[in-house]
Design an enzyme around this catalytic site. Structure first.
Site, mmCIF file in Angstrom:
data_model
loop_
_atom_site.group_PDB
_atom_site.id
_atom_site.type_symbol
_atom_site.label_atom_id
_atom_site.label_comp_id
_atom_site.label_asym_id
_atom_site.label_seq_id
_atom_site.Cartn_x
_atom_site.Cartn_y
_atom_site.Cartn_z
ATOM 1 N N ASP A 161 0.830 -1.206 0.000
ATOM 2 C CA ASP A 161 0.000 0.000 0.000
ATOM 3 C C ASP A 161 0.863 1.255 0.000
ATOM 4 O OD1 ASP A 161 0.968 -0.491 2.535
ATOM 5 O OD2 ASP A 161 -0.820 0.216 3.576
ATOM 6 N N GLU A 162 2.055 1.165 -0.574
ATOM 7 C CA GLU A 162 2.963 2.302 -0.663
ATOM 8 C C GLU A 162 2.925 2.893 -2.071
ATOM 9 O OE1 GLU A 162 6.388 1.010 2.600
ATOM 10 O OE2 GLU A 162 6.786 0.807 0.448
#
Length: 248
Positions: A161-162
Site C-alpha cells: 500500500d505504498e
C-alpha cells in the site's frame, strides 16, 4: 521486317525488365529497411505476375509478423514499467524517472518534490473484507491520486500500500502542500467498492524537496519516507514536509 522485329523485341524486353526491376526494388526495401508494407504491381507476363503474387504473399506474412512483434515488445515494455493491479508506474520506473529528473533539475536550476505515501489501516481492510476488497481499495487510491496531479507529474505504486509521487518541476513549496491537501481531500470521500462495501481509504504523506532534502534519488526517497512515518505517528491522516511538523 528487321525494324518491326526490333520494336517487338524491345516491347517484350520492357515487359520482362520492368517487373524484375520493381521486384528488385521491393526486395531491397524489405531486406535493408524492413519495409514489408510495399507490394509489387501486376505484370503483363503470366509467369512474372505469378512470381509477384507469391512475393507479395510473403511480404504480407512478414508485415504481419513485424506488427505482432512490435505489439509484443510494446506489451513487454508496459509490463516492465507498470504495476499490474493499479496500472500505475512501478518502483523500477519511478526510481529511474526520479534520477533522470533530478539530473535535469540540477542542470536547469529547478526544484522538484517527492511524496512517499502509505495507506492508513490498510491491513484492517484485508483482515476484515479480504484481499479482493484490499485490491479494490488500492485501485481506488491510485485513481484519486492520479486525478489530483498534472500531466507532467508521475505517480507509482512502490509495492503493497505504498505509493510515490514526483512533482516536477515546482516553483513554490506551497504547490506541493496544495497537491497533498488535494489528495487527502479526494480520499475523504469513502470508496464504493465493487464487492458492495463502502470504505474510507486514508493515506499518510511524507514530502521531500530537491535539492533541500537529498542530492540523489535514494536520499530524496529516504527523506520523504522518514517524513511519512512522522505523519503516520501523528495519526491524523495528513502530511509532513521533511524537517517540519505535520500540516506545515
Amino acid at each position: 521486317s528487321a525494324l518491326l522485329a526490333y520494336r517487338t523485341s524491345l516491347r517484350a524486353g520492357r515487359k520482362i525488365v520492368r517487373p524484375l526491376e520493381e521486384l528488385a526494388r521491393v526486395a531491397h526495401a524489405a531486406r535493408s529497411e524492413r519495409q514489408f508494407d510495399r507490394r509489387i504491381p501486376p505484370a503483363a507476363i503470366e509467369e512474372l505476375h505469378s512470381l509477384g503474387d507469391d512475393f507479395n504473399a510473403l511480404l504480407a506474412e512478414l508485415q504481419s509478423w513485424q506488427e505482432q512483434l512490435a505489439l509484443e515488445n510494446e506489451q513487454l515494455t508496459y509490463q516492465a514499467n507498470h504495476d499490474p493491479l493499479t496500472g500505475l508506474h512501478n518502483r523500477q520506473y519511478f526510481e529511474k524517472k526520479l534520477a533522470a529528473r533530478i539530473e535535469h533539475a540540477r542542470m536547469a536550476g529547478e526544484r522538484l518534490a517527492v511524496f512517499f505515501m502509505d495507506g492508513d489501516k490498510f491491513k484492517e481492510v484485508n483482515d476484515e473484507l479480504g484481499h479482493e476488497a484490499g485490491d479494490q481499495v488500492l485501485q481506488g487510491i491510485a485513481g484519486r491520486v492520479r486525478a489530483a496531479l498534472r500531466e507532467s507529474d508521475t505517480v507509482a505504486r512502490l509495492g503493497g500500500d505504498e505509493f510515490a509521487v514526483l512533482l516536477s518541476p515546482i516553483r513554490e513549496t506551497e504547490h506541493a502542500a496544495n497537491v497533498a491537501r488535494n489528495i487527502l481531500a479526494r480520499l475523504e470521500e469513502p470508496l464504493r467498492l465493487p464487492c458492495g462495501h463502502v470504505r474510507k481509504a486514508g493515506v499518510s504523506i511524507g514530502i521531500a524537496f530537491f535539492p533541500e532534502h537529498g542530492a540523489d534519488a535514494v536520499d530524496l526517497l529516504k527523506s520523504a519516507d522518514s517524513a511519512m512515518y512522522q505523519a503516520k505517528k501523528a495519526d491524523t491522516g495528513g502530511y509532513v514536509v521533511a524537517g517540519l511538523p505535520a500540516g506545515h
